[in-house]
Design a protein around this motif. Structure first.
Motif, PDB file in Angstrom:
ATOM      1  N   ILE A  68      30.721  55.228  43.742  1.00  0.00           N
ATOM      2  CA  ILE A  68      30.970  55.512  42.328  1.00  0.00           C
ATOM      3  C   ILE A  68      29.629  55.528  41.615  1.00  0.00           C
ATOM      4  O   ILE A  68      28.933  54.512  41.554  1.00  0.00           O
ATOM      5  CB  ILE A  68      31.889  54.453  41.681  1.00  0.00           C
ATOM      6  N   PRO A  69      29.240  56.683  41.074  1.00  0.00           N
ATOM      7  CA  PRO A  69      27.946  56.745  40.380  1.00  0.00           C
ATOM      8  C   PRO A  69      27.971  55.926  39.092  1.00  0.00           C
ATOM      9  O   PRO A  69      29.040  55.645  38.540  1.00  0.00           O
ATOM     10  CB  PRO A  69      27.784  58.239  40.077  1.00  0.00           C
ATOM     11  N   ALA A  70      26.795  55.550  38.615  1.00  0.00           N
ATOM     12  CA  ALA A  70      26.696  54.863  37.329  1.00  0.00           C
ATOM     13  C   ALA A  70      27.316  55.761  36.267  1.00  0.00           C
ATOM     14  O   ALA A  70      27.048  56.958  36.217  1.00  0.00           O
ATOM     15  CB  ALA A  70      25.236  54.580  37.011  1.00  0.00           C
ATOM     16  N   GLY A  71      28.190  55.201  35.461  1.00  0.00           N
ATOM     17  CA  GLY A  71      28.869  55.976  34.421  1.00  0.00           C
ATOM     18  C   GLY A  71      30.032  56.809  34.929  1.00  0.00           C
ATOM     19  O   GLY A  71      30.692  57.486  34.156  1.00  0.00           O
ATOM     20  N   GLY A  72      30.319  56.770  36.240  1.00  0.00           N
ATOM     21  CA  GLY A  72      31.369  57.599  36.822  1.00  0.00           C
ATOM     22  C   GLY A  72      32.731  56.928  36.811  1.00  0.00           C
ATOM     23  O   GLY A  72      32.846  55.711  36.708  1.00  0.00           O
ATOM     24  N   THR A  73      33.759  57.761  36.906  1.00  0.00           N
ATOM     25  CA  THR A  73      35.134  57.295  36.991  1.00  0.00           C
ATOM     26  C   THR A  73      35.794  57.963  38.187  1.00  0.00           C
ATOM     27  O   THR A  73      35.670  59.169  38.374  1.00  0.00           O
ATOM     28  CB  THR A  73      35.926  57.630  35.708  1.00  0.00           C
ATOM     29  N   THR A  74      36.489  57.198  38.990  1.00  0.00           N
ATOM     30  CA  THR A  74      37.150  57.719  40.187  1.00  0.00           C
ATOM     31  C   THR A  74      38.468  58.390  39.816  1.00  0.00           C
ATOM     32  O   THR A  74      38.944  58.281  38.683  1.00  0.00           O
ATOM     33  CB  THR A  74      37.457  56.586  41.185  1.00  0.00           C
ATOM     34  N   SER A  75      39.068  59.009  40.794  1.00  0.00           N
ATOM     35  CA  SER A  75      40.447  59.489  40.675  1.00  0.00           C
ATOM     36  C   SER A  75      41.360  58.275  40.823  1.00  0.00           C
ATOM     37  O   SER A  75      40.951  57.226  41.316  1.00  0.00           O
ATOM     38  CB  SER A  75      40.769  60.477  41.796  1.00  0.00           C
ATOM     39  N   TYR A  76      42.608  58.466  40.430  1.00  0.00           N
ATOM     40  CA  TYR A  76      43.589  57.393  40.623  1.00  0.00           C
ATOM     41  C   TYR A  76      43.900  57.253  42.109  1.00  0.00           C
ATOM     42  O   TYR A  76      44.026  58.236  42.815  1.00  0.00           O
ATOM     43  CB  TYR A  76      44.896  57.694  39.886  1.00  0.00           C
ATOM     44  N   MET A  77      44.036  56.021  42.537  1.00  0.00           N
ATOM     45  CA  MET A  77      44.440  55.712  43.898  1.00  0.00           C
ATOM     46  C   MET A  77      45.736  54.917  43.824  1.00  0.00           C
ATOM     47  O   MET A  77      45.941  54.113  42.908  1.00  0.00           O
ATOM     48  CB  MET A  77      43.372  54.870  44.607  1.00  0.00           C
ATOM     49  N   GLU A  78      46.603  55.129  44.810  1.00  0.00           N
ATOM     50  CA  GLU A  78      47.871  54.412  44.862  1.00  0.00           C
ATOM     51  C   GLU A  78      47.621  52.959  45.245  1.00  0.00           C
ATOM     52  O   GLU A  78      46.815  52.660  46.132  1.00  0.00           O
ATOM     53  CB  GLU A  78      48.793  55.055  45.893  1.00  0.00           C
TER      54      GLU A  78
END
Length: 140
Positions: A68-78
């Motif tokens: 996860i990059p600085a300032g980044g947001t991931t996709s939703y995970m179950e």
């Protein structure tokens, strides 16, 4: 006269072929689909340093988010057993696997819905404080 018949025959053939050509169906409007049931979680890295190979640990479940990059947001995970108010973390730092545990989840129950953990990663902090949870928001 032959030319007229030939012209009529060509026109008639063109009309017949046009009528036989497959027509793409018009798209039918679809109602918005409800989000899938269950629990989903995404991570926002509010820190100034990327996190490598992040995995969140819950009771009886581990959820892998990756880099996860600085300032980044991931996709939703179950999250099969529900999202908790906090988690333990496992990540890679300088080639080593680091685990930042939680003392316990006594009294906690996993919740359903979509959530975002906003965390701050700072590798210069003490080992058990490198990842600090800033907020948990329920997105739906």
């Amino acid at each position: 006269m032959k030319r007229v018949r030939y012209g009529l025959l060509v026109c008639l053939l063109a009309v017949v072929l046009a009528a036989c050509a497959p027509v793409a169906p018009e798209p039918t409007p679809t109602a918005p689909q409800p989000p899938p049931a269950g629990a989903r979680l995404r991570i926002t890295n509010a820190g100034s340093t990327p996190i490598k190979n992040l995995k969140l640990l819950f009771p009886e479940e581990e959820v892998f988010f990756g880099d996860i990059p600085a300032g980044g947001t991931t996709s939703y995970m179950e999250v099969k057993n529900g999202v908790y108010a906090y988690a333990a973390y496992r990540y890679e730092l300088d080639g080593s696997l680091v685990t930042q545990p939680v003392i316990d989840w006594v009294g906690e129950e996993g919740k359903q819905g979509a959530f975002t953990y906003t965390i701050d990663f700072d590798p210069s902090r003490a080992a058990m404080q490198r990842i600090m949870q800033q907020a948990v928001t329920q997105d739906e």
